[in-house]
Design a protein around this motif. Structure first.
Motif, PDB file in Angstrom:
ATOM      1  N   SER A   1      -1.356  -1.910  -9.612  1.00 54.74           N
ATOM      2  CA  SER A   1      -2.463  -2.085  -8.679  1.00 54.74           C
ATOM      3  C   SER A   1      -1.913  -2.806  -7.460  1.00 54.74           C
ATOM      4  N   LYS A   2      -2.216  -2.293  -6.276  1.00 57.90           N
ATOM      5  CA  LYS A   2      -1.701  -2.954  -5.079  1.00 57.90           C
ATOM      6  C   LYS A   2      -2.271  -4.361  -4.923  1.00 57.90           C
ATOM      7  N   ASP A   3      -3.376  -4.635  -5.618  1.00 56.71           N
ATOM      8  CA  ASP A   3      -3.951  -5.980  -5.562  1.00 56.71           C
ATOM      9  C   ASP A   3      -3.113  -6.998  -6.328  1.00 56.71           C
TER      10      ASP A   3
ATOM     11  N   LYS B   1       1.845 -11.416  -7.420  1.00 58.11           N
ATOM     12  CA  LYS B   1       0.961 -12.577  -7.345  1.00 58.11           C
ATOM     13  C   LYS B   1       1.351 -13.688  -8.303  1.00 58.11           C
ATOM     14  N   ASP B   2       1.816 -13.331  -9.492  1.00 52.80           N
ATOM     15  CA  ASP B   2       2.118 -14.363 -10.476  1.00 52.80           C
ATOM     16  C   ASP B   2       3.542 -14.914 -10.350  1.00 52.80           C
TER      17      ASP B   2
ATOM     18  N   THR C   1       0.834  -1.208   0.000  1.00 51.63           N
ATOM     19  CA  THR C   1       0.000   0.000   0.000  1.00 51.63           C
ATOM     20  C   THR C   1       0.866   1.254   0.000  1.00 51.63           C
ATOM     21  N   PRO C   2       0.720   2.122  -1.001  1.00 51.96           N
ATOM     22  CA  PRO C   2       1.491   3.375  -1.023  1.00 51.96           C
ATOM     23  C   PRO C   2       1.209   4.231   0.213  1.00 51.96           C
ATOM     24  N   PHE C   3       2.117   5.134   0.498  1.00 57.57           N
ATOM     25  CA  PHE C   3       1.990   6.029   1.650  1.00 57.57           C
ATOM     26  C   PHE C   3       0.713   6.863   1.525  1.00 57.57           C
ATOM     27  N   SER C   4      -0.018   6.932   2.623  1.00 59.65           N
ATOM     28  CA  SER C   4      -1.224   7.762   2.684  1.00 59.65           C
ATOM     29  C   SER C   4      -1.139   8.699   3.876  1.00 59.65           C
ATOM     30  N   THR C   5      -1.550   9.949   3.681  1.00 58.44           N
ATOM     31  CA  THR C   5      -1.681  10.905   4.778  1.00 58.44           C
ATOM     32  C   THR C   5      -3.158  10.989   5.130  1.00 58.44           C
TER      33      THR C   5
ATOM     34  N   GLU D   1       0.994   8.659  -5.319  1.00 54.37           N
ATOM     35  CA  GLU D   1       0.622   8.238  -6.660  1.00 54.37           C
ATOM     36  C   GLU D   1       1.739   7.425  -7.290  1.00 54.37           C
ATOM     37  N   VAL D   2       1.391   6.283  -7.851  1.00 53.80           N
ATOM     38  CA  VAL D   2       2.329   5.487  -8.636  1.00 53.80           C
ATOM     39  C   VAL D   2       1.985   5.726 -10.099  1.00 53.80           C
ATOM     40  N   VAL D   3       2.854   6.439 -10.801  1.00 55.41           N
ATOM     41  CA  VAL D   3       2.571   6.817 -12.181  1.00 55.41           C
ATOM     42  C   VAL D   3       2.876   5.623 -13.082  1.00 55.41           C
ATOM     43  N   ASP D   4       1.931   4.691 -13.097  1.00 54.62           N
ATOM     44  CA  ASP D   4       2.056   3.479 -13.907  1.00 54.62           C
ATOM     45  C   ASP D   4       0.651   2.926 -14.095  1.00 54.62           C
TER      46      ASP D   4
END
Length: 726
Positions: free
Chosen positions: A456-458, A483-484, A428-432, A449-452
């Motif tokens: 997806s964190k899933d 996952k893969d 999970t990316p950093f959240s404030t 934001e992950v500019v990609d």
């Protein structure tokens, strides 16, 4: 030797490795075998201690700051520069076949970062403060706006302009006067963490003539808007030892010395309370601390000690109303929270607010008018606990990831029901987040934001498991992978840890790390002793005469991961930084065949010689971390694990070692000497490279993106060994 000399010797007969390592076992890249390795000259230096004699053939590599700064190098300085440049040239030649991979890694790492990003604003004294980046610029703009409708932005520091034509540039502490008109800020252009403090009139934009040299980079304003307190450094050891009072408009030579920390095992710093009522001077070392305070309205007043220093007594102080609130280890191994009246501050007056608990470490606290927020650590993970002052509505904020990091961030307002905190995990990316302590409602103000478009964190899996150490202790492990990814003995795995100073290695998100995960790597963190993940005893069991627990824990985690089928010695990599570099050196000596590659960044590896020399920065106030080798028992124990002293004629894994010429925390000569000795004695033909950044220090390159070039080098080092070219 010159760089082009090595390049001229490259034979372009590199074995091409398969990109699809899951289908066939990759062969190691052996391009370096056709390149002449640098050889450091040997001058035997006998070091005699406690009747023992060590012979150090590379002791000559040490230089003083004066030698490094000479415009015309002396012979010794030139010999050092020649060796470091030769190693850099060898690194360039040995890794030349990975240049396209390094460029690709750097480009994709940087591409994930939003170029016009900005921080979440925080409010203070009628203004909202934030930083922002403009696309194409490597340094931040430091900004503020008045808290009113249609307020215009003020750029109080223009990082890009200030950094122009500087090889290294870093802005340190920043502090605004109470009337909001003056800014004190610190600049380092060498990377030795010796800051010069400047002052700016924010109404006119003009710089004041005042300039404070050789400081720690932090100031505390008195409430008269003209007096500041700051800490200076010893010119040789860089120990923060003196606190001065400066009145604007006067020369630094006229500044009054208000505190001199004469005990060389302590360092000192100064700060202002969140309430703006008091200024504190803190002296601290590993086992003890002492705080003194001054009313910020009376900068010429007398300082008072809260509690005189005692060995094995540590405490830190905050202010609210009529009380000081103190986090302390007094009769509390895992720390507790007490309060004491501002008028009677010594320990006999301390009253428990949050009692000691054997299974919970109290790491931090934030006081509000109606609430108390606690940063605790339980079962290896950080938690946030919130309660009213009367003890009601005592609860924890809930988090769902198996491994995560959560902590209170900038909370300057006392009279509020909102706690601001940061949350992240391995997936999970950093959240404030703003958390309403009364209703338990949460508002995500910003998620990194992950500019990609494909991220997806899933797509990633995080796990938490435990290895059993050789003495029966359970060691937490945090893991993340895509996952893969097919987990097997052929899966590449990078194991990371630190394990010193009670600093816990946190399971946080990294956009950079995606470049490994997306190529099939498992990333694992070993929460070993020497850190503080499992409480204060976890730290105590990994220091001084128990330091080897740190190393054996890491090895035991590696062996566990192999046994459980996450990887194998042919595909396992280890990485550590600074004191974590000591860890790398120790495990490379103790269990070299467990790792296919080891990355030791700015590594502390010459333990005995460094701790014997009290002129070296950080030495004197670290005796309670490593031991004082002037004591024979500690000397013999440190000598038994010191990576440099234990290099021997045997096979070592592939190794990448990095350093900075201006490093003030781990001097460049430690990794340089270590590399030279490894070259002299190791019996394998594995790759060994030393990368010295000649412009920077311990933290690496300055600027927003330049540092990722070294990350790309590290990743290319591992990927190349795995036969992954893209």
């Amino acid at each position: 030797m010159k760089s082009n000399f090595f390049y001229s010797l490259i034979i372009f007969s590199i074995i091409f490795l398969s990109c699809k390592k899951e289908k066939q076992e990759p062969e190691l890249a052996k391009a370096h075998l056709s390149i002449e390795t640098p050889t450091a000259k040997k001058i035997a230096e006998e070091l005699k201690t406690h009747g023992d004699t060590r012979v150090d053939n590379y002791f000559w590599m040490r230089l003083s700051d004066e030698q490094k700064n000479n415009e015309i190098p002396d012979r010794q300085t030139q010999d050092v520069l020649d060796y470091l440049n030769a190693e850099n040239a060898y690194k360039d030649a040995a890794m030349k076949h990975t240049e396209s991979l390094q460029k690709k890694l750097y480009t994709e790492i940087v591409s994930r970062i939003r170029k016009d990003d900005s921080s979440v604003p925080y409010n203070d004294n009628g203004y909202s403060y934030y930083t922002r980046f403009e696309e194409g610029l490597d340094y931040a703009l430091y900004c503020r706006k008045q808290i009113k409708d249609a307020a215009e932005e003020e750029i109080i520091l223009n990082g890009p302009e200030m950094a122009e034509e500087k090889a290294f540039f870093s802005i340190g502490g920043r502090s605004i006067s109470m009337n909001n008109e003056l800014l004190g800020y610190a600049i380092d252009t060498v990377s030795r963490r010796r800051y010069t403090i400047f002052f700016k009139n924010l109404k006119t934009g003009e710089l004041l003539p005042d300039k404070l040299d050789n400081t720690s980079g932090r100031i505390a304003w008195a409430n008269d808007n003209k007096t500041v307190f700051y800490t200076s450094k010893d010119s040789v050891t860089l120990r923060e030892d003196k606190v001065y009072k400066h009145v604007l408009g006067t020369d630094q030579s006229k500044d009054e010395l208000v505190f001199d920390e004469k005990d060389e095992t302590f360092s000192t710093y100064v700060y202002k309370s969140r309430s703006d009522k008091f200024i504190f001077i803190v002296s601290s070392q590993t086992l003890s601390s002492e705080s003194r305070y001054l009313n910020a309205d009376t900068p010429n007043g007398a300082w008072k000690v809260i509690q005189p220093r005692e060995r094995d007594l540590k405490y830190s102080v905050a202010h609210l109303g009529e009380y000081f609130y103190i986090r302390t280890n007094k009769d509390a191994t895992n720390f507790k929270l007490v309060k004491t009246p501002v008028t009677t501050t010594t320990k006999e007056n301390w009253v428990d607010v949050i009692p000691h608990r054997k299974d919970v470490l109290l790491q931090s606290f934030t006081v509000f008018k109606n609430y108390l927020a606690l940063g605790e650590r339980n079962n290896g993970l950080r938690t946030i606990r919130v309660m009213k002052w009367n003890g009601e509505d005592d609860h924890y904020i809930e988090f769902n990831d198996p491994a995560y990091l959560a902590y209170a961030t900038t909370n300057l307002d006392f009279d509020t029901n909102i706690l601001r905190y940061t949350y992240t995990s391995l997936t999970t990316p950093f959240s404030t987040i703003d958390y309403r302590m009364d209703t338990k409602e949460q508002t995500i103000l910003k998620e990194q934001e992950v500019v990609d478009p494909n991220f997806s964190k899933d797509n990633y899996i995080s796990e938490r498991t435990y290895a059993t150490a050789r003495d029966g202790v359970k060691i937490p492990i945090s893991l993340v992978y895509k996952k893969d990814t097919q987990i097997s003995s052929k899966t590449p795995l990078l194991l990371y840890s630190y394990g010193s100073y009670g600093s816990s290695t946190e399971p946080y998100f990294s956009t950079t790390r995606l470049s490994l995960l997306d190529r099939g790597f498992v990333y694992a963190i070993a929460h070993i002793r020497g850190g503080q993940e499992m409480g204060r005893y976890w730290y105590e069991d990994g220091k001084l005469l128990k330091k080897k627990n740190t190393f054996t824990d890491f090895i035991d985690v590696g062996q566990f991961l192999n046994k459980e089928g996450y990887s194998s010695p042919e595909h396992m990599y280890a990485r550590g930084v600074s004191a974590g570099g000591l860890l790398m050196g120790a495990v490379a000596n103790m269990k070299p065949k467990l790792w296919n590659g080891v990355i030791a960044a700015v590594p502390f590896v010459d333990v005995v010689s460094t701790m014997m020399d009290e002129t070296i920065p950080l030495t004197t106030f670290e005796f309670d971390e490593w031991g004082n080798p002037k004591n024979k028992e500690y000397y013999e124990y440190m000598l038994s694990y010191s990576p440099y002293d234990n290099v021997e004629a045997k096979e070592y894994p592939n190794m990448l070692i990095t350093t900075g010429y201006w490093d003030s925390q781990v001097q460049y000569w430690e990794p340089a000497k270590w590399t030279a000795k490894l070259r002299e004695l190791k019996t394998d033909d594995n790759l060994l490279i030393l990368d010295t950044d000649m412009e920077t220090g311990h933290g690496g390159a300055s600027g927003r993106f330049e540092r990722y070039k070294r990350v790309a080098l590290e990743y290319a080092f591992m990927l190349d060994l795995e036969g992954i070219k893209e």
